[in-house]
Design a protein around this motif. Sequence first.
Motif, PDB file in Angstrom:
ATOM      1  N   ILE A 142       0.837  -1.187   0.000  1.00  0.00           N
ATOM      2  CA  ILE A 142       0.000   0.000   0.000  1.00  0.00           C
ATOM      3  C   ILE A 142       0.881   1.250   0.000  1.00  0.00           C
ATOM      4  O   ILE A 142       1.841   1.361   0.763  1.00  0.00           O
ATOM      5  CB  ILE A 142      -0.969  -0.007   1.200  1.00  0.00           C
ATOM      6  N   HIS A 143       0.534   2.177  -0.874  1.00  0.00           N
ATOM      7  CA  HIS A 143       1.303   3.410  -1.011  1.00  0.00           C
ATOM      8  C   HIS A 143       0.485   4.414  -1.804  1.00  0.00           C
ATOM      9  O   HIS A 143      -0.562   4.085  -2.354  1.00  0.00           O
ATOM     10  CB  HIS A 143       2.621   3.147  -1.740  1.00  0.00           C
ATOM     11  N   TYR A 144       0.947   5.660  -1.846  1.00  0.00           N
ATOM     12  CA  TYR A 144       0.433   6.601  -2.833  1.00  0.00           C
ATOM     13  C   TYR A 144       1.613   7.124  -3.625  1.00  0.00           C
ATOM     14  O   TYR A 144       2.758   7.062  -3.170  1.00  0.00           O
ATOM     15  CB  TYR A 144      -0.382   7.731  -2.194  1.00  0.00           C
ATOM     16  N   ASP A 145       1.369   7.595  -4.831  1.00  0.00           N
ATOM     17  CA  ASP A 145       2.470   7.936  -5.731  1.00  0.00           C
ATOM     18  C   ASP A 145       3.156   9.219  -5.287  1.00  0.00           C
ATOM     19  O   ASP A 145       2.500  10.240  -5.022  1.00  0.00           O
ATOM     20  CB  ASP A 145       1.956   8.063  -7.162  1.00  0.00           C
ATOM     21  N   ILE A 146       4.469   9.168  -5.263  1.00  0.00           N
ATOM     22  CA  ILE A 146       5.259  10.237  -4.674  1.00  0.00           C
ATOM     23  C   ILE A 146       5.124  11.557  -5.419  1.00  0.00           C
ATOM     24  O   ILE A 146       5.217  12.632  -4.819  1.00  0.00           O
ATOM     25  CB  ILE A 146       6.741   9.811  -4.578  1.00  0.00           C
ATOM     26  N   ASP A 147       4.867  11.507  -6.725  1.00  0.00           N
ATOM     27  CA  ASP A 147       4.774  12.755  -7.492  1.00  0.00           C
ATOM     28  C   ASP A 147       3.393  13.396  -7.416  1.00  0.00           C
ATOM     29  O   ASP A 147       3.175  14.467  -7.977  1.00  0.00           O
ATOM     30  CB  ASP A 147       5.183  12.529  -8.944  1.00  0.00           C
ATOM     31  N   MET A 148       2.450  12.727  -6.734  1.00  0.00           N
ATOM     32  CA  MET A 148       1.099  13.254  -6.516  1.00  0.00           C
ATOM     33  C   MET A 148       0.326  13.458  -7.818  1.00  0.00           C
ATOM     34  O   MET A 148      -0.614  14.257  -7.878  1.00  0.00           O
ATOM     35  CB  MET A 148       1.136  14.568  -5.731  1.00  0.00           C
TER      36      MET A 148
END
Length: 291
Positions: A142-148
Amino acid sequence: MELKQKIDVLEISELDKFKENYFMTQKPVVLKGLANEKVAGQSWNIKYFMDKAGDLEISVFDNSNLKRSKSTYTRPDFKMNFGDYLSIIQKDEKTDLRIFGMNMSKQLPKLKKDFPCPKIFQGMLGNLGLMFFGGKNTTVRIHYDIDMSNVLLTHFGGKKKVVLIAPEYTDLLYRLPYCTYSLINLDDLDFVKYPGLIFIKAYECTLEHGDSIFMPSGYWHYMTYLEGSMSVSYRKLSPSLQTNLKGLMNIALRMPFDKMMGKAMGSKWLASKEKIAQMRAKRAIYNLNFS
Protein backbone atom coordinates in the motif's frame (compact mmCIF):
# COMPACT_ATOMS: atom_id res chain seq x y z
CA MET A 1 -11.81 -0.97 7.96
CA GLU A 2 -14.80 -0.95 5.64
CA LEU A 3 -14.39 -2.00 2.01
CA LYS A 4 -17.96 -1.07 1.18
CA GLN A 5 -17.63 2.26 -0.56
CA LYS A 6 -19.16 1.85 -3.98
CA ILE A 7 -16.96 2.91 -6.86
CA ASP A 8 -18.71 4.32 -9.91
CA VAL A 9 -18.41 2.66 -13.31
CA LEU A 10 -18.46 4.52 -16.65
CA GLU A 11 -19.11 2.76 -19.93
CA ILE A 12 -17.39 3.89 -23.12
CA SER A 13 -20.52 5.80 -24.11
CA GLU A 14 -20.34 7.89 -20.91
CA LEU A 15 -16.75 9.15 -21.14
CA ASP A 16 -17.95 12.73 -21.61
CA LYS A 17 -18.75 12.70 -17.86
CA PHE A 18 -15.18 11.86 -16.86
CA LYS A 19 -13.53 15.28 -16.72
CA GLU A 20 -16.23 17.22 -14.89
CA ASN A 21 -17.56 14.50 -12.58
CA TYR A 22 -14.37 12.62 -11.72
CA PHE A 23 -11.11 14.31 -12.74
CA MET A 24 -12.01 17.81 -11.55
CA THR A 25 -13.70 16.52 -8.39
CA GLN A 26 -10.89 13.98 -7.76
CA LYS A 27 -13.24 11.03 -7.41
CA PRO A 28 -12.14 7.49 -8.41
CA VAL A 29 -14.01 5.64 -11.14
CA VAL A 30 -13.73 2.44 -13.18
CA LEU A 31 -13.82 2.95 -16.96
CA LYS A 32 -15.01 0.22 -19.30
CA GLY A 33 -13.94 -0.14 -22.91
CA LEU A 34 -11.00 2.30 -23.28
CA ALA A 35 -8.81 -0.45 -24.73
CA ASN A 36 -11.41 -2.18 -26.90
CA GLU A 37 -10.49 -0.54 -30.19
CA LYS A 38 -6.72 -0.78 -29.65
CA VAL A 39 -4.36 -3.66 -30.35
CA ALA A 40 -3.81 -4.06 -26.61
CA GLY A 41 -7.47 -4.68 -25.91
CA GLN A 42 -7.68 -7.28 -28.65
CA SER A 43 -4.32 -9.04 -28.30
CA TRP A 44 -2.42 -8.37 -25.09
CA ASN A 45 -1.79 -11.44 -23.00
CA ILE A 46 1.31 -13.21 -21.68
CA LYS A 47 1.90 -15.16 -24.91
CA TYR A 48 1.75 -11.94 -26.95
CA PHE A 49 4.57 -10.41 -24.88
CA MET A 50 6.58 -13.62 -25.09
CA ASP A 51 6.37 -13.51 -28.88
CA LYS A 52 7.07 -9.79 -29.21
CA ALA A 53 9.67 -9.16 -26.49
CA GLY A 54 10.63 -12.47 -24.89
CA ASP A 55 14.36 -11.90 -25.43
CA LEU A 56 14.43 -8.63 -23.51
CA GLU A 57 16.42 -8.33 -20.28
CA ILE A 58 14.19 -6.88 -17.57
CA SER A 59 14.47 -5.71 -13.96
CA VAL A 60 12.50 -7.66 -11.35
CA PHE A 61 11.33 -6.83 -7.82
CA ASP A 62 11.14 -9.63 -5.26
CA ASN A 63 8.49 -9.24 -2.55
CA SER A 64 10.22 -11.88 -0.44
CA ASN A 65 13.03 -9.39 0.17
CA LEU A 66 12.00 -8.36 3.70
CA LYS A 67 14.26 -5.30 3.67
CA ARG A 68 12.03 -3.80 1.00
CA SER A 69 9.01 -3.54 3.32
CA LYS A 70 10.94 -1.23 5.61
CA SER A 71 12.71 0.82 2.99
CA THR A 72 11.86 3.77 0.78
CA TYR A 73 14.13 2.46 -1.98
CA THR A 74 12.56 1.39 -5.27
CA ARG A 75 15.53 -0.28 -6.92
CA PRO A 76 14.90 -3.72 -8.49
CA ASP A 77 16.40 -6.83 -6.90
CA PHE A 78 17.85 -8.45 -10.02
CA LYS A 79 17.63 -8.80 -13.80
CA MET A 80 16.40 -11.73 -15.83
CA ASN A 81 15.12 -12.74 -19.25
CA PHE A 82 11.63 -11.39 -19.93
CA GLY A 83 10.46 -14.66 -21.49
CA ASP A 84 11.60 -16.62 -18.43
CA TYR A 85 9.75 -14.20 -16.16
CA LEU A 86 6.56 -14.46 -18.22
CA SER A 87 6.78 -18.27 -18.02
CA ILE A 88 6.75 -17.97 -14.23
CA ILE A 89 3.73 -15.69 -13.96
CA GLN A 90 1.60 -17.64 -16.44
CA LYS A 91 1.56 -20.59 -14.05
CA ASP A 92 -1.35 -20.99 -11.65
CA GLU A 93 1.05 -20.60 -8.73
CA LYS A 94 1.86 -17.84 -6.25
CA THR A 95 4.99 -15.82 -6.99
CA ASP A 96 6.69 -12.89 -5.26
CA LEU A 97 8.29 -11.65 -8.47
CA ARG A 98 6.90 -8.57 -10.15
CA ILE A 99 7.86 -5.95 -12.70
CA PHE A 100 7.29 -2.40 -11.51
CA GLY A 101 7.30 0.69 -13.70
CA MET A 102 8.76 -0.65 -16.96
CA ASN A 103 9.16 2.37 -19.24
CA MET A 104 7.38 1.47 -22.48
CA SER A 105 9.11 4.17 -24.54
CA LYS A 106 12.55 2.88 -23.61
CA GLN A 107 12.03 -0.87 -23.26
CA LEU A 108 8.96 -1.66 -25.39
CA PRO A 109 8.83 1.15 -27.98
CA LYS A 110 7.26 -1.02 -30.69
CA LEU A 111 4.44 -2.04 -28.37
CA LYS A 112 3.60 1.41 -27.06
CA LYS A 113 1.48 2.12 -30.15
CA ASP A 114 -0.68 -0.85 -29.10
CA PHE A 115 -2.12 1.30 -26.33
CA PRO A 116 -1.25 5.01 -26.43
CA CYS A 117 -2.49 7.37 -23.75
CA PRO A 118 -6.30 7.66 -24.02
CA LYS A 119 -7.52 11.06 -25.21
CA ILE A 120 -9.37 11.75 -21.95
CA PHE A 121 -6.07 11.62 -20.06
CA GLN A 122 -3.63 13.37 -22.34
CA GLY A 123 -1.54 16.19 -20.91
CA MET A 124 2.02 17.15 -19.98
CA LEU A 125 2.79 13.62 -18.72
CA GLY A 126 0.80 11.80 -21.39
CA ASN A 127 3.76 10.14 -23.12
CA LEU A 128 4.95 8.36 -19.99
CA GLY A 129 3.49 4.86 -20.20
CA LEU A 130 4.64 2.52 -17.43
CA MET A 131 4.00 -1.23 -17.33
CA PHE A 132 3.50 -3.53 -14.37
CA PHE A 133 3.46 -7.35 -14.34
CA GLY A 134 2.65 -9.90 -11.66
CA GLY A 135 1.62 -13.51 -11.14
CA LYS A 136 -1.04 -15.18 -9.04
CA ASN A 137 -1.40 -13.48 -5.63
CA THR A 138 1.50 -11.09 -6.26
CA THR A 139 0.89 -7.95 -4.22
CA VAL A 140 2.07 -4.34 -4.39
CA ARG A 141 2.39 -2.77 -0.95
CA ILE A 142 0.00 0.00 0.00
CA HIS A 143 1.30 3.41 -1.01
CA TYR A 144 0.43 6.60 -2.83
CA ASP A 145 2.47 7.94 -5.73
CA ILE A 146 5.26 10.24 -4.67
CA ASP A 147 4.77 12.76 -7.49
CA MET A 148 1.10 13.25 -6.52
CA SER A 149 -0.03 12.88 -10.13
CA ASN A 150 -3.34 11.37 -11.20
CA VAL A 151 -3.09 7.84 -12.57
CA LEU A 152 -5.15 6.00 -15.17
CA LEU A 153 -4.37 2.29 -14.83
CA THR A 154 -5.59 -0.15 -17.50
CA HIS A 155 -5.37 -3.90 -16.93
CA PHE A 156 -4.83 -6.73 -19.42
CA GLY A 157 -4.66 -10.52 -19.52
CA GLY A 158 -6.37 -11.47 -16.27
CA LYS A 159 -7.84 -10.11 -13.04
CA LYS A 160 -6.43 -7.69 -10.50
CA LYS A 161 -7.90 -6.57 -7.17
CA VAL A 162 -7.54 -2.89 -6.32
CA VAL A 163 -8.11 -1.25 -2.94
CA LEU A 164 -8.25 2.57 -2.91
CA ILE A 165 -8.21 4.78 0.19
CA ALA A 166 -8.71 8.55 0.12
CA PRO A 167 -5.94 10.93 1.30
CA GLU A 168 -8.08 12.06 4.24
CA TYR A 169 -7.23 8.77 5.97
CA THR A 170 -3.46 9.19 5.67
CA ASP A 171 -2.76 9.62 9.40
CA LEU A 172 -5.06 6.70 10.27
CA LEU A 173 -3.02 4.54 7.89
CA TYR A 174 0.12 5.18 9.95
CA ARG A 175 2.04 6.77 7.12
CA LEU A 176 5.72 7.03 7.89
CA PRO A 177 7.05 10.62 7.72
CA TYR A 178 9.01 11.77 4.65
CA CYS A 179 7.74 8.93 2.45
CA THR A 180 4.54 7.70 0.82
CA TYR A 181 3.99 4.26 2.25
CA SER A 182 2.71 2.55 5.37
CA LEU A 183 3.82 -0.58 7.15
CA ILE A 184 0.18 -1.70 7.34
CA ASN A 185 -0.48 -5.11 5.81
CA LEU A 186 -3.98 -5.04 4.34
CA ASP A 187 -4.07 -8.83 4.13
CA ASP A 188 -3.46 -9.19 7.86
CA LEU A 189 -5.02 -6.23 9.64
CA ASP A 190 -3.92 -5.73 13.24
CA PHE A 191 -6.59 -3.53 14.85
CA VAL A 192 -4.94 -3.84 18.28
CA LYS A 193 -1.61 -2.42 17.15
CA TYR A 194 -3.19 -0.05 14.62
CA PRO A 195 -6.63 0.98 15.99
CA GLY A 196 -6.88 3.83 13.49
CA LEU A 197 -7.74 1.28 10.81
CA ILE A 198 -11.19 0.87 12.35
CA PHE A 199 -12.20 4.31 11.08
CA ILE A 200 -11.07 3.88 7.47
CA LYS A 201 -13.47 3.45 4.56
CA ALA A 202 -12.04 2.07 1.34
CA TYR A 203 -13.05 1.24 -2.20
CA GLU A 204 -12.43 -2.26 -3.50
CA CYS A 205 -12.94 -3.52 -7.05
CA THR A 206 -11.66 -6.19 -9.41
CA LEU A 207 -10.31 -5.15 -12.79
CA GLU A 208 -10.74 -7.54 -15.70
CA HIS A 209 -9.11 -7.48 -19.12
CA GLY A 210 -9.49 -4.02 -20.67
CA ASP A 211 -10.82 -2.29 -17.54
CA SER A 212 -9.29 1.01 -16.43
CA ILE A 213 -9.35 2.70 -13.04
CA PHE A 214 -8.82 6.38 -12.34
CA MET A 215 -6.81 6.96 -9.15
CA PRO A 216 -6.85 10.65 -8.11
CA SER A 217 -3.81 12.45 -6.71
CA GLY A 218 -2.71 11.20 -3.31
CA TYR A 219 -5.02 8.18 -3.21
CA TRP A 220 -3.55 5.18 -1.42
CA HIS A 221 -3.68 1.97 -3.45
CA TYR A 222 -3.03 -1.68 -2.74
CA MET A 223 -2.91 -4.15 -5.63
CA THR A 224 -3.23 -7.93 -5.80
CA TYR A 225 -2.78 -9.81 -9.07
CA LEU A 226 -5.39 -12.57 -8.98
CA GLU A 227 -3.93 -14.08 -12.15
CA GLY A 228 -0.74 -13.64 -14.15
CA SER A 229 -1.41 -10.37 -15.97
CA MET A 230 -0.21 -6.84 -16.69
CA SER A 231 -1.20 -3.17 -16.41
CA VAL A 232 -0.32 0.11 -18.08
CA SER A 233 -0.42 3.42 -16.26
CA TYR A 234 -0.58 6.93 -17.68
CA ARG A 235 -0.21 10.01 -15.53
CA LYS A 236 -1.72 13.48 -15.49
CA LEU A 237 -0.93 16.47 -13.30
CA SER A 238 -3.42 17.38 -10.60
CA PRO A 239 -5.87 20.26 -11.23
CA SER A 240 -4.57 21.65 -7.91
CA LEU A 241 -1.35 23.70 -8.01
CA GLN A 242 -0.85 23.01 -4.30
CA THR A 243 -0.94 19.26 -4.91
CA ASN A 244 1.56 19.52 -7.77
CA LEU A 245 3.92 21.55 -5.57
CA LYS A 246 3.62 18.90 -2.87
CA GLY A 247 4.64 16.25 -5.40
CA LEU A 248 7.64 18.33 -6.43
CA MET A 249 8.67 18.73 -2.78
CA ASN A 250 8.32 14.98 -2.24
CA ILE A 251 10.69 14.20 -5.08
CA ALA A 252 13.18 17.04 -4.63
CA LEU A 253 13.42 17.25 -0.83
CA ARG A 254 11.52 14.71 1.27
CA MET A 255 12.60 11.49 -0.45
CA PRO A 256 16.33 12.44 -0.66
CA PHE A 257 16.27 13.53 3.00
CA ASP A 258 14.62 10.25 4.04
CA LYS A 259 17.20 8.20 2.16
CA MET A 260 20.07 10.20 3.63
CA MET A 261 18.79 9.81 7.19
CA GLY A 262 18.11 6.12 6.66
CA LYS A 263 21.69 5.54 5.59
CA ALA A 264 23.08 7.65 8.43
CA MET A 265 20.91 6.33 11.29
CA GLY A 266 19.76 2.91 10.09
CA SER A 267 17.11 1.26 12.25
CA LYS A 268 16.99 4.23 14.64
CA TRP A 269 15.59 6.42 11.85
CA LEU A 270 12.84 3.91 11.07
CA ALA A 271 11.98 3.57 14.77
CA SER A 272 11.67 7.34 15.13
CA LYS A 273 9.37 7.51 12.11
CA GLU A 274 7.19 4.72 13.48
CA LYS A 275 6.74 6.65 16.74
CA ILE A 276 5.67 9.76 14.83
CA ALA A 277 3.21 7.70 12.74
CA GLN A 278 1.68 6.25 15.92
CA MET A 279 1.44 9.71 17.49
CA ARG A 280 -0.30 11.18 14.45
CA ALA A 281 -2.78 8.30 14.34
CA LYS A 282 -3.61 8.72 18.04
CA ARG A 283 -4.25 12.41 17.47
CA ALA A 284 -6.49 11.64 14.46
CA ILE A 285 -8.46 9.08 16.51
CA TYR A 286 -8.90 11.59 19.34
CA ASN A 287 -10.17 14.22 16.91
CA LEU A 288 -12.70 11.78 15.47
CA ASN A 289 -13.95 10.74 18.90
CA PHE A 290 -14.24 14.22 20.35
CA SER A 291 -15.01 16.45 17.38
